[in-house]
Scaffold this motif. Structure first.
Motif, PDB file in Angstrom:
ATOM      1  N   UNK A 189      14.062  35.982  71.959  1.00 10.17           N
ATOM      2  CA  UNK A 189      14.789  34.705  71.999  1.00 10.17           C
ATOM      3  C   UNK A 189      15.046  34.188  70.587  1.00 10.17           C
ATOM      4  N   UNK A 190      16.264  33.730  70.372  1.00 11.78           N
ATOM      5  CA  UNK A 190      16.613  33.162  69.065  1.00 11.78           C
ATOM      6  C   UNK A 190      15.778  31.921  68.756  1.00 11.78           C
ATOM      7  N   UNK A 191      15.344  31.210  69.820  1.00 10.03           N
ATOM      8  CA  UNK A 191      14.559  29.987  69.627  1.00 10.03           C
ATOM      9  C   UNK A 191      13.133  30.267  69.158  1.00 10.03           C
ATOM     10  N   UNK A 192      12.597  31.418  69.539  1.00  5.39           N
ATOM     11  CA  UNK A 192      11.193  31.719  69.205  1.00  5.39           C
ATOM     12  C   UNK A 192      11.040  32.815  68.158  1.00  5.39           C
ATOM     13  N   UNK A 193      12.145  33.449  67.773  1.00  2.00           N
ATOM     14  CA  UNK A 193      12.076  34.575  66.840  1.00  2.00           C
ATOM     15  C   UNK A 193      11.440  34.189  65.504  1.00  2.00           C
ATOM     16  N   UNK A 194      11.675  32.935  65.078  1.00  2.00           N
ATOM     17  CA  UNK A 194      11.134  32.473  63.788  1.00  2.00           C
ATOM     18  C   UNK A 194       9.607  32.540  63.730  1.00  2.00           C
ATOM     19  N   UNK A 195       8.951  32.491  64.890  1.00  2.00           N
ATOM     20  CA  UNK A 195       7.479  32.400  64.920  1.00  2.00           C
ATOM     21  C   UNK A 195       6.779  33.753  64.817  1.00  2.00           C
ATOM     22  N   UNK A 196       7.530  34.859  64.888  1.00  2.00           N
ATOM     23  CA  UNK A 196       6.859  36.168  64.913  1.00  2.00           C
ATOM     24  C   UNK A 196       6.095  36.438  63.626  1.00  2.00           C
ATOM     25  N   UNK A 197       6.591  35.932  62.509  1.00  2.00           N
ATOM     26  CA  UNK A 197       5.904  36.215  61.236  1.00  2.00           C
ATOM     27  C   UNK A 197       4.489  35.636  61.229  1.00  2.00           C
ATOM     28  N   UNK A 198       4.293  34.519  61.940  1.00  2.00           N
ATOM     29  CA  UNK A 198       2.945  33.936  62.045  1.00  2.00           C
ATOM     30  C   UNK A 198       2.029  34.830  62.886  1.00  2.00           C
ATOM     31  N   UNK A 199       2.553  35.340  63.998  1.00  2.00           N
ATOM     32  CA  UNK A 199       1.734  36.212  64.855  1.00  2.00           C
ATOM     33  C   UNK A 199       1.390  37.513  64.133  1.00  2.00           C
ATOM     34  N   UNK A 200       2.354  38.070  63.425  1.00  2.00           N
ATOM     35  CA  UNK A 200       2.099  39.321  62.694  1.00  2.00           C
ATOM     36  C   UNK A 200       1.147  39.106  61.515  1.00  2.00           C
ATOM     37  N   UNK A 230      11.323  40.742  58.170  1.00  2.00           N
ATOM     38  CA  UNK A 230       9.889  40.456  58.004  1.00  2.00           C
ATOM     39  C   UNK A 230       9.319  40.895  56.656  1.00  2.00           C
ATOM     40  N   UNK A 231       9.614  42.117  56.155  1.00  5.21           N
ATOM     41  CA  UNK A 231       8.980  42.551  54.895  1.00  5.21           C
ATOM     42  C   UNK A 231       9.218  41.620  53.716  1.00  5.21           C
ATOM     43  N   UNK A 232      10.309  40.849  53.736  1.00  3.95           N
ATOM     44  CA  UNK A 232      10.607  39.947  52.615  1.00  3.95           C
ATOM     45  C   UNK A 232       9.962  38.574  52.769  1.00  3.95           C
ATOM     46  N   UNK A 233       9.256  38.336  53.880  1.00  2.00           N
ATOM     47  CA  UNK A 233       8.639  37.014  54.100  1.00  2.00           C
ATOM     48  C   UNK A 233       7.366  36.857  53.284  1.00  2.00           C
ATOM     49  N   UNK A 234       6.990  35.603  53.066  1.00  2.00           N
ATOM     50  CA  UNK A 234       5.745  35.319  52.339  1.00  2.00           C
ATOM     51  C   UNK A 234       4.547  35.878  53.108  1.00  2.00           C
ATOM     52  N   UNK A 235       4.629  35.818  54.454  1.00  2.47           N
ATOM     53  CA  UNK A 235       3.521  36.302  55.285  1.00  2.47           C
ATOM     54  C   UNK A 235       3.277  37.796  55.082  1.00  2.47           C
ATOM     55  N   UNK A 236       4.364  38.565  55.094  1.00  5.58           N
ATOM     56  CA  UNK A 236       4.237  40.023  54.923  1.00  5.58           C
ATOM     57  C   UNK A 236       3.711  40.352  53.528  1.00  5.58           C
ATOM     58  N   UNK A 237       4.261  39.679  52.520  1.00  5.81           N
ATOM     59  CA  UNK A 237       3.817  39.929  51.137  1.00  5.81           C
ATOM     60  C   UNK A 237       2.344  39.569  50.966  1.00  5.81           C
ATOM     61  N   UNK A 238       1.920  38.502  51.646  1.00  6.44           N
ATOM     62  CA  UNK A 238       0.518  38.076  51.587  1.00  6.44           C
ATOM     63  C   UNK A 238      -0.408  39.149  52.173  1.00  6.44           C
ATOM     64  N   UNK A 239      -0.074  39.643  53.365  1.00  6.88           N
ATOM     65  CA  UNK A 239      -0.905  40.675  53.996  1.00  6.88           C
ATOM     66  C   UNK A 239      -0.960  41.932  53.116  1.00  6.88           C
ATOM     67  N   UNK A 240       0.176  42.312  52.556  1.00  4.17           N
ATOM     68  CA  UNK A 240       0.207  43.511  51.705  1.00  4.17           C
ATOM     69  C   UNK A 240      -0.632  43.328  50.439  1.00  4.17           C
ATOM     70  N   UNK A 241      -0.578  42.122  49.870  1.00  6.08           N
ATOM     71  CA  UNK A 241      -1.383  41.841  48.671  1.00  6.08           C
ATOM     72  C   UNK A 241      -2.877  41.883  49.012  1.00  6.08           C
ATOM     73  N   UNK A 242      -3.244  41.320  50.171  1.00  6.03           N
ATOM     74  CA  UNK A 242      -4.653  41.359  50.595  1.00  6.03           C
ATOM     75  C   UNK A 242      -5.108  42.801  50.838  1.00  6.03           C
ATOM     76  N   UNK A 243      -4.222  43.594  51.439  1.00  3.87           N
ATOM     77  CA  UNK A 243      -4.562  44.992  51.721  1.00  3.87           C
ATOM     78  C   UNK A 243      -4.844  45.746  50.424  1.00  3.87           C
ATOM     79  N   UNK A 244      -4.023  45.486  49.412  1.00  4.71           N
ATOM     80  CA  UNK A 244      -4.248  46.128  48.101  1.00  4.71           C
ATOM     81  C   UNK A 244      -5.607  45.735  47.541  1.00  4.71           C
ATOM     82  N   UNK A 245      -5.938  44.450  47.652  1.00  2.24           N
ATOM     83  CA  UNK A 245      -7.216  43.960  47.119  1.00  2.24           C
ATOM     84  C   UNK A 245      -8.397  44.575  47.865  1.00  2.24           C
ATOM     85  N   UNK A 246      -8.287  44.650  49.210  1.00  2.00           N
ATOM     86  CA  UNK A 246      -9.366  45.248  50.010  1.00  2.00           C
ATOM     87  C   UNK A 246      -9.522  46.722  49.655  1.00  2.00           C
TER      88      UNK A 246
END
Length: 295
Positions: A189-200, A230-246
């Protein structure tokens, strides 16, 4: 002797009616209908007197009368009224009454309302008893009923609540599955698509809590294929940065990524908690907190 309250007078009349023998010109059904009406009046008077346990008990007696008359709808309403009264002082009895309400609602095919009541049970387990497991079960059941009644947004809210609780319980694999399930539905749904980055993002944090960087990277690639933005979102970049640190076991790098993200998007309690769990895996021997005074 002190005068009896209006509620007590009505309760005694209701008991007398319910226990009376059936005459030539009346039926058992009529007797219990009349008793049920009196119990309802008595219960409402107990509520006026702020005697909520007594009100709940009396609504329950009304419900039993309605059941004897095969009045499923009225019985369900009476149990719900009992639950609302019990919630004030006896959450355990409220859960029992809500369970009775749900039994009637599902028999009547009113699954949307059954979902509302099941969600209430989940909230009571969470807020009054801090029983995360039972709360999670109730949110999942409520979500299933909302979903089958085409209330997708409400179903997803329940599933997301369940996923958060699964993560709090350390059941990260199940939590990831729930977040991905909600994200999949949100993509439709176009109305809920924006929220997927939070779930991921939450699913990614759960994978990091498992200390499984391989799964994190595989999942992030999968999410990127489902939504190319998604890959260009702050959420994706955050997870990738954390993964590098771990992966590098670098606590300083981890802290830097957290502080940077938090400076723009304030971390909620759930994220703060899981980030601290991940952090402890790579924390300095001193055990000191690495950001914002959090321990």
């Amino acid at each position: 002797m002190p005068a009896k309250s209006p509620a007590q007078v009505l309760l005694e009349k209701a008991d007398k009616k319910a226990n009376s023998s059936t005459g030539w010109f009346s039926s058992a059904s009529t007797k219990f209908e009349e008793a049920g009406d009196l119990y309802q009046q008595a219960a409402n008077n107990f509520k006026i007197e702020k005697l909520f346990k007594e009100a709940g008990d009396t609504f329950a007696r009304e419900a039993e009368c309605r059941e004897k008359c095969n009045e499923a709808n009225e019985a369900g309403n009476a149990w719900w009224n009992a639950a609302k009264a019990y919630k004030k002082t006896h959450p355990d009895l409220a859960i029992q009454a809500l369970t009775q309400t749900i039994t009637h609602l599902t028999k009547l095919g009113r699954f949307r309302q059954a979902a509302d009541r099941e969600k209430e049970i989940g909230q009571i387990y969470l807020q009054e008893f801090h029983d995360l497991g039972k709360a999670c079960d109730s949110f999942v059941q409520a979500g299933d009923w909302y979903a089958q009644e085409d209330a997708a947004a409400t179903a997803n809210a329940c599933y997301k609540e369940a996923a958060d609780l699964l993560a709090d319980l350390g059941q990260y694999i199940q939590a990831i599955a729930r977040y991905e399930h909600v994200a999949d539905h949100s993509l439709t749904s176009a109305l809920t698509k924006y929220s997927v980055k939070e779930y991921w993002l939450r699913a990614g944090l759960c994978a990091l809590a498992l200390n499984d960087v391989v799964t994190v990277r595989r999942n992030m690639t999968k999410y990127g294929s489902q939504d190319t933005t998604f890959p260009s979102t702050r959420e994706a970049k955050f997870v990738n940065a954390l993964a590098e640190a771990v992966e590098a076991a670098d606590a300083e790098m981890f802290t830097g990524a957290v502080v940077e993200f938090d400076s723009v998007t304030k971390l909620d309690n759930w994220k703060t908690s899981i980030l601290l769990k991940i952090k402890r895996e790579i924390e300095q021997p001193s055990g000191e907190s690495a950001w914002g005074g959090l321990t």
